[in-house]
Each structure stands twice: as C-alpha cells, then as structure tokens.
Design a protein around this motif. Structure first.
Motif, PDB file in Angstrom:
ATOM      1  N   UNK A 212       0.830  -1.199   0.000  1.00  0.00           N
ATOM      2  CA  UNK A 212       0.000   0.000   0.000  1.00  0.00           C
ATOM      3  C   UNK A 212       0.863   1.247   0.000  1.00  0.00           C
ATOM      4  N   UNK A 215       2.204   2.229  -3.434  1.00  0.00           N
ATOM      5  CA  UNK A 215       1.277   2.953  -4.310  1.00  0.00           C
ATOM      6  C   UNK A 215       1.093   4.392  -3.847  1.00  0.00           C
ATOM      7  N   UNK A 254      -6.462   2.518  -9.149  1.00  0.00           N
ATOM      8  CA  UNK A 254      -5.571   2.500  -7.992  1.00  0.00           C
ATOM      9  C   UNK A 254      -6.054   1.473  -6.972  1.00  0.00           C
ATOM     10  N   UNK A 255      -7.375   1.453  -6.748  1.00  0.00           N
ATOM     11  CA  UNK A 255      -7.920   0.517  -5.766  1.00  0.00           C
ATOM     12  C   UNK A 255      -7.683  -0.919  -6.203  1.00  0.00           C
ATOM     13  N   UNK A 258      -3.974  -1.732  -5.883  1.00  0.00           N
ATOM     14  CA  UNK A 258      -3.607  -1.934  -4.487  1.00  0.00           C
ATOM     15  C   UNK A 258      -4.083  -3.279  -3.971  1.00  0.00           C
ATOM     16  N   UNK A 259      -5.352  -3.588  -4.257  1.00  0.00           N
ATOM     17  CA  UNK A 259      -5.902  -4.854  -3.793  1.00  0.00           C
ATOM     18  C   UNK A 259      -5.183  -6.033  -4.440  1.00  0.00           C
ATOM     19  N   UNK A 262      -1.711  -6.502  -2.918  1.00  0.00           N
ATOM     20  CA  UNK A 262      -1.855  -7.097  -1.594  1.00  0.00           C
ATOM     21  C   UNK A 262      -2.234  -8.567  -1.715  1.00  0.00           C
TER      22      UNK A 262
END
Lengths: 285, 310
Positions: A212, A215, A254-255, A258-259, A262
C-alpha cells in the motif's frame, strides 16, 4: 426520488439476504464467505447510484458508478498507460529495490545484537512517520520521470520491511538454535534453514504493509511533478479540469492495483509460510 | 532503558552517514556558486560538470568541498542546518513572542495537530463502533471485515483530492474537514483490527463464568470484554495516532493548502527552499513522537492502575 427509494429497498433486501446467509447452515462454506462481502459491496454501489440519480447530483460533484464505469471502458488505453507509468515503473521497481535493500541491511545488522537493539526502536519510530513528505525533495533530486517515484517508494517501504525482518530474525528460540548447533550448522546454514524461514511471517507482514505504501508514494510523488502521464498526474489535472468521472476511474484503477498487489503478496505468503498456525485451518482470527 | 546506548549509537551512525553524504550531494551547487563568484573550477562550466561524477568533482576541487556545508539552498542540508532552521521556526519565534505568526512552525504544527486530533477522534470512534458490531454480529463480521481490509489497500492519496473537492462543493469551507476525514480513513483500521482482537480475547471459560453469574450481555461487555481489550486498544491507538498524522499531512500535500506542516512542505517545494521542507519534515516527526509518547504514558498509567503488566 424513486431511484433513491429503490436503492434503499435493494439495500434492505440484500442485508436481509446476508443476514439469512450468515445464519444459515452454509455460513462456513467458501461460497457464502465470498458472496456476503460481495453483496455488501454491491449494495454500496447501488446506494451510491440511487443517491446520485435520486437527488440529481451533478456529475461534476459526484458521478454515478455507472458513469464512472462508462468512462473507464472508454479510456482503457489511457488508464493502461498511467498504470504502467505509476504502478509498474514507479511503484513496483521502487518496491523491489526498497525490499532488497531493507532485507540486506537487516541481515547485515542482525549479526550485531547491539546494533539490532538500537535499530529496532528507531526503525519502528521512522516507520510511523509521514515519510511521504520527502516526495518533493526526491523529485527535485531525481527528476520528473519514474525514477524519482521509485526513489520515494524505496524510502517509504524500507523501514517497515527492515523492522519486520529484524524482528522476525530474532524469533527463533534457544532450543531451536541449539539444535542447529548440534547439527554443526554454521551461521549461513542456520540462517537459511532456520532463521529466515522462521522470520517469513514477519517479513510478509512488512511486505504487505509496504504494497500500500508503495502505491501511496508513487502517486503522491506525481503530484510534485511528472511527465504528462501517470495516475497521480491524471488525478490532479482531472480535479482541476472537472473531469471527475475520469478521476474516479483512476481511483478505481488504484484501488484494484492496491488490492491485487496485496492479494499477490498474501498468496505468496500462503505458499511460503504454509506451516505457520495462522495459515492452517480456517479458524476465525 | 538498556537500549539507550545502542539507540544513541545507531542515531550517531545515521547522522554521520548524513553528514558525509552532504559533500557529494552538494558539490555541484557549491562549484556553481564558486564559479559565479569568480573562482577557477575544474572542469569549467556547469554543463561540462554534468558529465563528471560527484566523486571526481570532489577530488579535483577539494578546496570547494567545505562550501557545500554552508549553502543557502542546499540539495541536502546538513543536520546542523536543519536543526538551526527548526530552532528559527520554534524557539526563536517564542523568544520574540511571535509563536503564532504564519512563519512559525508552532502555528503550522498546531493547524496540523488540530485536524490530526479530529481525525483521530473520528477514526477511533468508527473503529470502536465497527469492532463492537463485528464482535457481536456475524453478518457485520462477514460483510464488513473484508471491505475494511480492502479499504486499506486503496491508496488514500488517490482519493484525497476528491474528498477535498467534494467537501468544497458541499459548501464546507473549513479545510479541517477533508483533512480530518482522510486521517480518520487511515486511523480507523488499526483501531478496528486491534479492538476486534481485544474484544474477542476473553476465553470461553471467562465468558462461561460470567454466564454462571447470570450477567447480562451489557455487563459481560463492560466488565469482561472492555477491560480485557484495553492493552490491545492502547497498542492500536499508538499506531492510529501516527497514521492520523500521516493522513493529515497527505491531506495537506496535494491540495494547495496554505497552513499546516504539509503545506510548509508544499510551499518549500514551490519556492525552492529545501531547508523549509526539511524543517517541516522534522517538525512532523517530532509531533508524531510526542503524540505516541503521550499515549504510551497514558497506557502505562491506566494499565498499572488496573493491575495489568505494562
């Protein structure tokens, strides 16, 4: 108004369904465990859509999810270019360099108990600091292109990974080290066969936090100057030119990035630390 | 307390590396200044020097290395310069009775502190409520927990400008609101996770004991779950307040804010005054240290008065 009421009805229905699912005999099955949060996420989107349509909110303030999805589909080329610039070049290269550097420093410093004791509190403290603030400095050092973004990411991910690795390397107990000693294992063998594997859960904790941060660093650094592509660049110019739906599309990218990062880390962790209690069985934490 | 000596040693090593790095980082600027002042520099001309490595420049121009330690606008300031700038923004301002002027770091720190605390309060409240709901409701646990994790993998900075635009459009002029929302977003998660763990920490036999006392649900909550969760709470609060400060600074950075430590960093960047950036960064670090220490002290006092180990 009818839209809003419809969304509310949908929300109540989905919540009732979720409640029924959670109480049903299948509550521990994999399908239900995935379905319930997905349904919940869906309700949020429907509520959002309903509020925007029901109250006629201007798309300049808050575009509806359907409008964002439309923009997303229409500008995949641009989003892909931004994704490459920010995530692949900036965040991932910085993440790799930072992780390697932190790893090497941790192993180097691990040989000295004295330095380890001194480094842990400092590293813990620095890891909690708002390091993103260093972005403008590094942008002025390394120029506008992705190198400066990678540099910001390196600095941001370094300390969380360092602290976790150092802490993980201390995790073995005396009995295990004695056992290695009776096997006549040297420092190297003990490190590779006992202490690094024992440190892996900690290292992956650090790596997951760092995805996270990577990013965040790459995007913030773009606010301080970038070539005319990149997610941070597009967001800041999009806000200025009121093309808010495009901004939301970038946020969605972006979400997802990021996910996904991860998720990949968590997946590798599962493969590497399959022996650890937290990965065995399906007990709730 | 045993770690004071090692910590000081590591600090000294870091400062020493920093001090040494100043020479190669600043040699180009120092040579440019010297050349403008009429000194003979090898090789001549800033453009020609770009072709040469910093180390080469230092070997060829040893007499100008020292100048890199006292530049007005250094690429990398020395620790002493940063300390001096910090003192100029804080201690000296107090001496002159101008602690609240716009040039004082105390004023900007206070602006940042305010929205950090609001965000912290908001985030902690959300985290606590969420944790209670998750512990007591299976549906909430199943539907909310995955999203709480996903929410933290979303880079909040991407959302930050949107939050500021939205609150502006909704007629909220006060800058503190969007900043507090961003810090709350970063701050609620550690509290939520820590409290879920803490509230679930009492074992089955403890819950059973309360059951035999025919304690109500509320009594079980107040007399067993809450006290048992306090050590977890304080640990999460320490992470949470640091995260809230990060959130506030992130909220100030990309948005053209004019006051706050993040804004000092932004303005320092725009006006090309690196010393101001460094001073603001260190002020933020000191602020974080003070906040975490305050919570740590509270933790010790509370846990000791409850008879727990600290």
């Amino acid at each position: 108004m009818i839209w809003f009421i419809a969304a509310l009805v949908f929300w109540l229905g989905a919540w009732a369904l979720n409640a029924a699912l959670a109480r049903s005999a299948y509550a521990d099955s994999r399908a239900v465990k995935i379905a319930v949060p997905v349904l919940f996420g869906l309700t949020l989107l429907v509520l959002w859509e309903g509020v925007v349509r029901g109250f006629g909110i201007s798309p300049v303030i808050l575009p509806a999810p359907s409008a964002v999805a439309g923009t997303f589909m229409a500008s995949t080329d641009m989003l892909w270019e931004d994704f490459q610039q920010t995530v692949l070049k900036g965040a991932l290269s910085g993440f790799a360099i930072g992780a390697l550097a932190a790893f090497s420093v941790a192993i180097a410093i691990d040989r000295s108990r004295f330095l380890t004791r001194g480094l842990l509190p400092i590293g813990n403290f620095v890891a909690a600091l708002p390091i993103v603030g260093i972005a403008p400095i590094l942008v002025s050092w390394f120029g506008f292109d992705w190198h400066s973004k990678a540099a910001v990411v390196v600095v941001m991910v370094f300390f969380p990974i360092l602290v976790n690795t150092v802490q993980g390397l201390r995790e073995t107990d005396q009995m295990q080290r004695d056992l290695m000693h009776t096997y006549a294992a040297g420092y190297g063998a003990a490190l590779v066969k006992l202490r690094l594997p024992a440190a892996m859960p900690f290292i992956f904790n650090g790596l997951k936090v760092a995805t996270t941060l990577a990013l965040i660093g790459a995007i913030v650094a773009e606010y301080f100057g970038s070539p005319t592509r990149g997610m941070g660049f597009r967001i800041s110019t999009g806000v200025g030119s009121l093309s808010i739906d495009l901004v939301w599309a970038e946020i969605a990218v972006a979400a997802m990035a990021g996910t996904a990062l991860y998720g990949v880390m968590a997946w590798i962790e599962k493969r590497v630390t399959f022996w650890h209690p937290s990965q065995r069985g399906s007990g709730r934490a | 307390m045993r770690s004071i000596l090692p910590v000081l040693t590591v600090l000294a090593i870091i400062v020493a590396i920093w001090q040494l790095a100043v020479a190669p980082m600043n040699i180009r600027t120092a040579l440019d200044m010297a050349e403008r002042g009429g000194a003979v520099v090898e090789p001549e001309g800033g453009r020609a020097r770009l072709e040469v490595s910093s180390w080469r420049l230092m070997i060829d121009n040893p007499e100008h290395v020292a100048a890199g330690y006292s530049l007005d606008r250094p690429r990398l300031p020395t620790p002493a310069q940063v300390g001096e700038e910090l003192w100029k923004g804080t201690g000296k301002m107090i001496e002159r009775g101008r602690a609240w002027s716009k040039r004082s770091l105390i004023y900007h720190g206070w602006i940042t502190l305010q929205s950090t605390l609001w965000g912290f309060a908001l985030g902690t409240t959300l985290g606590l409520l969420g944790a209670v709901a998750i512990v007591y409701s299976r549906v909430v646990d199943m539907s909310l927990m995955p999203w709480a994790i996903i929410s933290q993998t979303i880079p909040i900075v991407a959302l930050a400008p949107m939050i500021i635009v939205l609150s502006g459009q909704l007629g909220i002029e006060d800058r503190i609101v969007p900043k507090a929302i961003i810090s709350a977003y970063l701050c609620y998660f550690p509290v939520l996770v820590g409290m879920v763990k803490g509230l679930r920490s009492p074992g089955a036999h403890q819950l059973d004991l309360l059951h035999t006392y025919s304690a109500t649900g509320l009594q079980g909550f107040l007399k067993l779950r809450v006290p048992a969760s306090l050590p977890y709470l304080f640990t999460s609060l320490k992470i949470g307040i640091a995260a809230a400060l990060v959130g506030t600074i992130v909220g100030e950075l990309p948005t053209g804010a004019i006051s706050g430590l993040g804004a000092r960093i932004l303005i320092g960047d725009q006006f090309g005054t690196p010393l101001a950036i460094w001073a603001a960064l260190f002020a933020a670090a000191i602020l974080a240290g003070v906040l975490v220490t305050l919570i740590d002290i509270t933790q010790r006092i509370v846990l000791r008065s409850m008879g727990m180990q600290t």
